[in-house]
Enzyme design. Sequence first.
Site, short mmCIF file in Angstrom:
data_model
loop_
_atom_site.label_atom_id
_atom_site.label_comp_id
_atom_site.label_asym_id
_atom_site.label_seq_id
_atom_site.Cartn_x
_atom_site.Cartn_y
_atom_site.Cartn_z
N ARG A 221 -3.09 -5.83 -2.41
CA ARG A 221 -3.07 -5.67 -3.86
C ARG A 221 -3.75 -6.88 -4.49
O ARG A 221 -3.63 -8.01 -3.99
CB ARG A 221 -1.63 -5.57 -4.39
N HIS A 269 -11.61 -0.48 -3.95
CA HIS A 269 -10.29 -0.01 -3.50
C HIS A 269 -10.46 1.24 -2.62
O HIS A 269 -9.89 2.30 -2.90
CB HIS A 269 -9.37 0.29 -4.69
N1 LIG Z 1 -6.38 -1.11 -0.17
C1 LIG Z 1 -5.89 0.07 0.13
O1 LIG Z 1 -6.60 1.06 0.07
C2 LIG Z 1 -4.47 0.17 0.62
C3 LIG Z 1 -4.07 1.35 1.27
C4 LIG Z 1 -2.78 1.43 1.75
C5 LIG Z 1 -1.89 0.38 1.59
N2 LIG Z 1 -2.30 -0.75 0.95
C6 LIG Z 1 -1.36 -1.89 0.80
O2 LIG Z 1 -0.94 -2.31 2.09
C7 LIG Z 1 0.43 -2.66 2.02
C8 LIG Z 1 1.06 -2.64 3.40
O3 LIG Z 1 1.22 -1.30 3.86
P1 LIG Z 1 2.09 -0.96 5.17
O4 LIG Z 1 2.17 0.52 5.24
O5 LIG Z 1 1.59 -1.71 6.35
O6 LIG Z 1 3.51 -1.58 4.74
P2 LIG Z 1 4.80 -1.85 5.63
O7 LIG Z 1 4.79 -0.99 6.85
O8 LIG Z 1 5.97 -1.79 4.73
O9 LIG Z 1 4.61 -3.35 6.16
C9 LIG Z 1 4.76 -4.46 5.33
C10 LIG Z 1 4.72 -5.73 6.17
O10 LIG Z 1 4.73 -6.85 5.29
C11 LIG Z 1 5.77 -7.75 5.69
N3 LIG Z 1 6.33 -8.47 4.54
C12 LIG Z 1 6.88 -7.95 3.41
N4 LIG Z 1 7.31 -8.95 2.62
C13 LIG Z 1 7.06 -10.10 3.27
C14 LIG Z 1 7.29 -11.47 2.97
N5 LIG Z 1 7.89 -11.85 1.83
N6 LIG Z 1 6.90 -12.39 3.88
C15 LIG Z 1 6.31 -12.02 5.03
N7 LIG Z 1 6.06 -10.74 5.39
C16 LIG Z 1 6.43 -9.79 4.49
C17 LIG Z 1 6.82 -6.86 6.33
O11 LIG Z 1 7.67 -7.65 7.14
P3 LIG Z 1 8.86 -6.98 8.01
O12 LIG Z 1 8.13 -6.29 9.15
O13 LIG Z 1 9.67 -8.11 8.46
O14 LIG Z 1 9.55 -5.99 7.10
C18 LIG Z 1 5.92 -5.88 7.10
O15 LIG Z 1 5.54 -6.43 8.33
C19 LIG Z 1 1.02 -1.64 1.03
O16 LIG Z 1 2.20 -2.12 0.42
C20 LIG Z 1 -0.11 -1.47 0.02
O17 LIG Z 1 0.08 -2.33 -1.08
C21 LIG Z 1 -3.57 -0.88 0.47
#
Ligand SMILES: NC(=O)c1ccc[n+]([C@@H]2O[C@H](COP(=O)([O-])OP(=O)(O)OC[C@H]3O[C@@H](n4cnc5c(N)ncnc54)[C@H](OP(=O)(O)O)[C@@H]3O)[C@@H](O)[C@H]2O)c1
Length: 306
Positions: A221, A269
């Site tokens: 983001r 994006h």
């Molecule tokens: N650019 C794009 O087109 C696009 C597309 C899709 C998604 N995204 C972004 O990508 C993000 C991640 O997606 P995802 O599906 O991989 O999410 P996810 O499965 O929920 O994984 C989030 C990861 O971030 C870690 N995390 C969260 N808060 C943290 C903190 N304070 N300190 C350290 N690590 C932290 C979590 O740790 P834990 O494992 O310990 O819970 C987990 O490993 C989404 O939230 C979205 O904003 C962008």
Amino acid sequence: MRITFCCTDTAAEPWLQGLRAALPNAEVTLWSAGAPVADYAVVWAPPQQFFDEQSQLKAVFNIGAGVDALLKLQLPPNAQIVRLDDAGMSVQMAEYVCHAVIRHFREFDAYEADTRQGKWSFRKPRARADFPVGIMGLGVLGARVARALGTFEFSVKGWSRSPKTVDGVQCFSGAQGFQDFLAASRVLVCLLPLTADTRDIMNRDTLSQLQPGGYVINVARGAHLVDEDLLALLDSGHLAGATLDVFRTEPLPADHPFWQHPSITVTPHTSARTLRSESIAQIAGKIAALQRGEPVAGVVEAGRGY
Ligand SMILES: NC(=O)c1ccc[n+]([C@@H]2O[C@H](COP(=O)([O-])OP(=O)(O)OC[C@H]3O[C@@H](n4cnc5c(N)ncnc54)[C@H](OP(=O)(O)O)[C@@H]3O)[C@@H](O)[C@H]2O)c1
């Protein structure tokens, strides 16, 4: 069972048709003000009025992985939020990040500039060991990206909130592991959810801790990155460049300095798009599971923000 669909900037008809085909016993309709209350909602950036009226929702399916925008709204008290759980996004994210890392590491931009001028140039090969890649966020997307980078034999580091073990990845966690993680990384990839803890996480202080010649790839983001701090560290030479897919304001305003910066690559994006049929199949499968009283993956924990 009633399903209501309310997705801004999305052509509704193909989604409605797909959901009806996948759940023939459900009544699937496009939401409009005053519509009857439904059991489930499929949403992207709905207005607050939607939730004010849809007070009986059991679950709200977000057609993206990030739920930061949704959590700003007031949802019905019993509605759980379910995000997309990969649904074809992780392979796209792996393609995007590997492309950005390899393009930088192999200096393909410099080669392209030379060949456009008819120059047959060679550069000294860089050592892969000098380009350790650190991934912030080892969730669905981060772990997939880590695996993909590993196949190109990059040294991959990962950082998450809770301790993790990922094959071939040196894992760090929590506040205590953050500085060691940054110091071990030269290329930094952001795949964190946007929460109160992660907003502005890429700033002058943290980016200064990357190895010299650092490179930033933000695919999470825009609000994870402090724009002016990135620009200052590029100007000072501590950072070599950045590939940015997400921005504080989207579309990126025409006068934003990122557009013209020679060391920044901007994409609109587009790193991992929502794929309609994969998403419909996943959402329909989860609605069917919830109807049977079974748990589903991807339920957002409101307290932690992802
Ligand atoms: N650019 C794009 O087109 C696009 C597309 C899709 C998604 N995204 C972004 O990508 C993000 C991640 O997606 P995802 O599906 O991989 O999410 P996810 O499965 O929920 O994984 C989030 C990861 O971030 C870690 N995390 C969260 N808060 C943290 C903190 N304070 N300190 C350290 N690590 C932290 C979590 O740790 P834990 O494992 O310990 O819970 C987990 O490993 C989404 O939230 C979205 O904003 C962008």
